[in-house]
Design an enzyme around this catalytic site. Structure first.
Site, short mmCIF file in Angstrom:
data_model
loop_
_atom_site.label_atom_id
_atom_site.label_comp_id
_atom_site.label_asym_id
_atom_site.label_seq_id
_atom_site.Cartn_x
_atom_site.Cartn_y
_atom_site.Cartn_z
N VAL A 39 0.80 -1.23 0.00
CA VAL A 39 -0.06 0.00 -0.02
C VAL A 39 0.87 1.29 0.20
CG1 VAL A 39 -1.70 1.25 1.29
CG2 VAL A 39 -1.95 -1.30 1.02
N LYS A 49 2.89 11.63 -1.87
CA LYS A 49 3.87 12.68 -2.01
C LYS A 49 4.21 13.31 -3.24
CE LYS A 49 3.43 11.57 2.59
NZ LYS A 49 2.37 10.87 2.05
N ALA A 113 -1.17 -16.13 -0.76
CA ALA A 113 -0.60 -17.19 0.01
C ALA A 113 -1.69 -17.74 1.18
CB ALA A 113 0.67 -16.70 0.87
N GLY A 172 -12.68 11.89 8.70
CA GLY A 172 -11.45 11.68 9.38
C GLY A 172 -10.50 12.59 9.32
N GLY A 174 -7.19 12.59 10.56
CA GLY A 174 -6.02 11.92 10.99
C GLY A 174 -4.89 12.33 9.83
N ILE A 176 -3.82 10.89 6.90
CA ILE A 176 -4.20 10.60 5.56
C ILE A 176 -5.40 11.71 5.25
CG2 ILE A 176 -5.35 8.95 3.83
CD1 ILE A 176 -4.16 6.83 5.40
N GLY A 241 -9.06 5.52 9.64
CA GLY A 241 -8.16 4.50 10.20
C GLY A 241 -7.87 3.33 9.61
N ASP A 281 2.21 -3.77 9.55
CA ASP A 281 1.02 -3.30 10.21
C ASP A 281 0.26 -4.34 10.84
OD1 ASP A 281 1.54 -0.73 9.34
OD2 ASP A 281 -0.13 -0.57 7.81
N HIS A 418 24.81 26.05 10.18
CA HIS A 418 24.11 27.54 10.21
C HIS A 418 24.35 27.76 8.59
CE1 HIS A 418 22.68 31.30 11.37
NE2 HIS A 418 23.85 31.75 10.56
#
Length: 432
Positions: A39, A49, A113, A172, A174, A176, A241, A281, A418
């Site tokens: 994902v 991005k 699998a 949502g 959050g 995403i 989520g 995850d 700097h």
């Protein structure tokens, strides 16, 4: 032939583990039913991005560059071209990973699998056998029981759009949700963010989340907090989520321990079944791609007999809005709730000369959270939170600081180049 390792799932944990294992001499088989990269690479981190960078450039072209003396007349966003570029980036990265796996000697099986059981010699997965299993099946979106939910978009569908919707509701607030709100607002959508709690940005520091909301409200994004959506009627992104993909694949055939929907693992990523590991995850511990990479390393090292363990105290989180937000470790609120002697230092990003040179509006915040030892009075860093570009790059330094549990005195000795925005960390330390 019995392989040393079968990996189920070719996302960040899976493909990283496969290459590492093969390079260390383990015969490795990787099962991936869709696209290598998972994902994150195909439908999340990287494609989002790429599009967010396009949006940032468009913001500058529309007038954001004018205060810097750069003017563009009548800029046009060709969103279909931006999506085409996004797809090109993803395709190139997927090809690169597949080439690396091939060169390392990994066998890629492009099918789902099914763990069929355990034998004296190991485990049977589909028509293969292996001494060890590594489960990297990832996560899936949580879809709340709302009327019309079947019409909603997830991260997969919204990143595949080739046209910008006139209006977009984001369910949502959050990571995403905020990133997609940022992207499509910049692209021209009228965006409304609906969040059921009293703040956006999830577990991020409250001051950071409130300032980020204020910045986006000024841009024109509408936020509805403490609000539930009863029905989906228009173009709606559901980002409420994700949950571990811990069902199926024959997990039940080996009596794998699953609690609260996640595969249970210890600090070496081992499950309750000897020879079976889980990373990414699917174990629900820290559902971030960079966490998955490290968990994969711990799992493979353990299989190889190398002493290693997973530590979660210094894992950064980033929201790639414009400006970016980044967070690591404890907030003051959480630290106080745990009974620590915590205190925080909070500075405007305007204390950094480079930040002011690069950011005309000057809105940004850096917060460091300290825990002071009651006996020695030495304070060590336990959390850091930042809003302002490029927070996503600066947080890496703070990750190393937290991992090493450095004190104020030790951090003061770090020499920052700097002028850089990262000098805000040194400024905050000297204000502690």
């Amino acid at each position: 032939m019995i392989a040393d390792l079968i990996i189920i799932g070719g996302g960040p944990a899976g493909y990283h583990a496969a290459e590492l294992a093969a390079k260390n001499g383990l015969t490795t088989v990787l099962f991936e039913k869709r696209a290598v990269g998972g994902v994150c690479l195909n439908e999340g981190c990287i494609p989002s991005k790429a599009l967010l960078h396009t949006a940032k450039l468009y913001d500058y072209a529309k007038g954001g560059a004018a205060p810097y003396g750069v003017r563009c007349d009548n800029p046009v966003l060709d969103y279909a071209a931006a999506v085409k570029r996004k797809d090109k980036v993803v395709k190139k990265l997927v090809a690169g990973i597949e080439a690396s796996l091939k060169n390392a000697g990994v066998e890629i099986v492009r099918e789902a699998a099914e763990i069929q059981g355990r034998t004296e010699s190991g485990f049977t997965v589909s028509d293969r056998q292996a001494k060890n299993l590594l489960l990297c099946t990832g996560s899936e979106p949580v879809l709340p029981p709302i009327k019309g939910i079947e019409k909603a978009l997830t991260n997969r569908e919204i990143l595949a759009l080739t046209e910008v919707p006139k209006e977009l509701t984001v369910l949502g607030g959050g990571v995403i949700g905020l990133e997609m709100a940022s992207l499509f607002h910049s692209a021209g959508s009228a965006v409304t963010v609906v969040e059921m709690t009293d703040k956006i940005a999830g577990s991020f520091d409250r001051d950071i989340s409130e300032l980020l909301q204020k910045i986006y409200e000024k841009k024109g994004v509408t936020f509805k907090l403490n609000t539930k959506l009863d029905e989906i009627t228009g173009t709606t992104l559901v980002s409420t989520g994700r949950r571990p993909a811990a069902a199926g694949n024959g997990f039940e055939n080996i009596n794998l321990l699953v609690e609260n929907g996640a595969v249970v693992t210890d600090e070496t990523m081992q499950t309750n079944i000897p020879g079976v590991y889980a990373a990414g995850d699917v174990n629900g511990k820290s559902m971030l791609a960079h966490t998955a990479y490290r968990e994969a390393e711990v799992a493979v090292n353990t299989i190889l007999g190398k002493k290693d363990k997973m530590e979660y105290n210094a894992i950064p989180s980033v929201i790639y809005t414009n400006p970016e937000a980044a967070s690591i470790g404890e907030t003051l609120e959480r630290a106080k709730a745990k009974g620590t002697n915590a205190a925080e230092t909070s500075l405007s990003m305007m204390y950094s000369g480079r930040f002011m040179a690069d950011n005309e509006r000057g809105e940004g915040l850096c917060k460091l959270v300290w825990d002071r030892d009651p006996q020695t009075a030495a304070a060590r860093l336990i959390g850091a939170h930042m809003l302002g570009n490029p927070a996503s790059e600066i947080i890496s330094t703070l990750s190393a600081v937290l991992f090493r549990e450095m004190t104020i005195g030790q951090i003061k000795k770090i020499v920052f180049p700097h002028p850089t925005v990262s000098e805000i960390v040194k400024e905050a330390v000297f204000h502690a």
